[in-house]
Structure formats: C-alpha cells, structure tokens
Design a protein around this motif. Sequence first.
Motif, short mmCIF file in Angstrom:
data_model
loop_
_atom_site.label_atom_id
_atom_site.label_comp_id
_atom_site.label_asym_id
_atom_site.label_seq_id
_atom_site.Cartn_x
_atom_site.Cartn_y
_atom_site.Cartn_z
N PRO A 1 -5.62 -1.87 -5.42
CA PRO A 1 -5.35 -1.24 -4.13
C PRO A 1 -6.38 -0.16 -3.80
N ASP A 2 -6.82 -0.12 -2.57
CA ASP A 2 -7.78 0.89 -2.12
C ASP A 2 -6.99 2.01 -1.47
N THR A 3 -6.78 3.09 -2.23
CA THR A 3 -5.94 4.17 -1.74
C THR A 3 -6.67 5.05 -0.71
N ARG B 1 -8.16 4.00 2.06
CA ARG B 1 -8.02 3.54 3.45
C ARG B 1 -6.73 4.06 4.06
N LEU C 1 -6.82 0.58 7.44
CA LEU C 1 -5.88 -0.15 6.60
C LEU C 1 -5.15 -1.22 7.41
N ALA D 1 -0.72 -8.68 0.80
CA ALA D 1 -1.01 -7.41 0.13
C ALA D 1 -2.16 -7.58 -0.86
N THR E 1 -3.96 -3.91 -1.01
CA THR E 1 -3.00 -2.82 -0.82
C THR E 1 -1.68 -3.23 -1.45
N ASN E 2 -0.59 -2.56 -1.09
CA ASN E 2 0.71 -2.93 -1.64
C ASN E 2 1.67 -3.28 -0.51
N ALA F 1 2.90 -0.58 2.02
CA ALA F 1 1.99 -0.24 3.11
C ALA F 1 2.15 -1.21 4.27
#
Length: 198
Positions: free
Chosen positions: A3-5, A7, A12, A38, A43-44, A47
């Motif tokens: 995951p790209d935290t 963004r 996002l 996701a 991401t998750n 989000a």
Amino acid sequence: MAPDTRRRGAALEDAILHAAADELRESGYAGMTMDRVAHRAGTNKNAIYRRWPSRAALGVAAYRHLVAAELQVPDTGTLRGDALALLRAANATWSSPQGAVLRELLAAATDDPDLLALIRERAGDNSMDAAWLTFLERAVARNEAPPQAVHPRVASVPLTILRGEYALRGLPEVPDAVLVEIVDEIFLPLVRGRAPQP
C-alpha cells in the motif's frame, strides 16, 4: 504491491478508479472484487469503502471513469456534423469492450436494486450529456439554433432514441442510416423549432 500510504485525496481516488476500470475491462463486473481492486491500486479495502460504500457504487464510478477518459468531443464546425460524429462514436462504443462492460452492469442490475438505482441516478449526469450541451451552445453562437435549444432534455434526445434502438433491435450496433435519421429527422427539427412561445 505494498500500500502507498503517501497518496491522498484525488490522487488516491484516481488510482482506485483506474484500477477498478482495468478490472471491469479484464474481468467484467462479475469478476471485479474490492480485494482485487485494492491490490491493483496498491491500497486497502478501507480506503475504497470510505469513498464507495459498495461494489455497485464502485462499478458505476469506474465505468464512468472509463468512458470519460476515452470521450473525445468532436468539433466539426456544424451542429449536424458534431451530432453525427458523437452519435457514431456512441454507437461504436456500445459494441466495444466498454459497451460490453455497460451491458454487463445493466444485466447485473436486474438482480441488484442498489446497482440499478445507481445507474439510473448517474444516467443524466455525465460527460456525454455535457458534450451535447456544448454542441448546442456552439450552434447558438453560430446562429444555427435559437438559445432556447440549449436545454438538457433537448440534449438527451439523440442518445435516448439510440438506446431505444438497441432495446428494440437487441443488437449492439445500429445501422448508420438510422443514426442519420435520428439527427436529420428528429434532433435538428427539434432544435430549430425551439423558438420562444408567444
């Protein structure tokens, strides 16, 4: 993909919509899951659910993203030319992979009231409707049409009739001669007849 935290916000959302649109293209609505979107978006699921509360909501948003990204608004110099160009593009889209996605969404909507409600709610709020209004505004500026013709109901007529042709014929493409009739026999006379009432 981790995951790209970093963004946030629009970046996002765009990544999620792009991932969901890719899933629709590759797997169809039936194969699109929140987990797969996701993973593809890096991401998750939380989000995604914060922005789209259901798979149906994400599916409709992703389809709109898919269509908007590929919509090119023609500018031929005449209302007739613009109308024919966009109607032909819409007709080609219906028989394209994007059209297949829309047909699958509509088929799934028969068993999913939430999905059907979302499709109906979003039907009049898209870039295609804006394109038809743009054509009408250009026509008014060129003195091809009266100002009263710039109306959402007038703008919606060609595509509404085209959708009726699909339903009537049961085919993913309508003959070009029918598109010309829709423009020449219905749309243009309607536009030109929108003079102010006494």
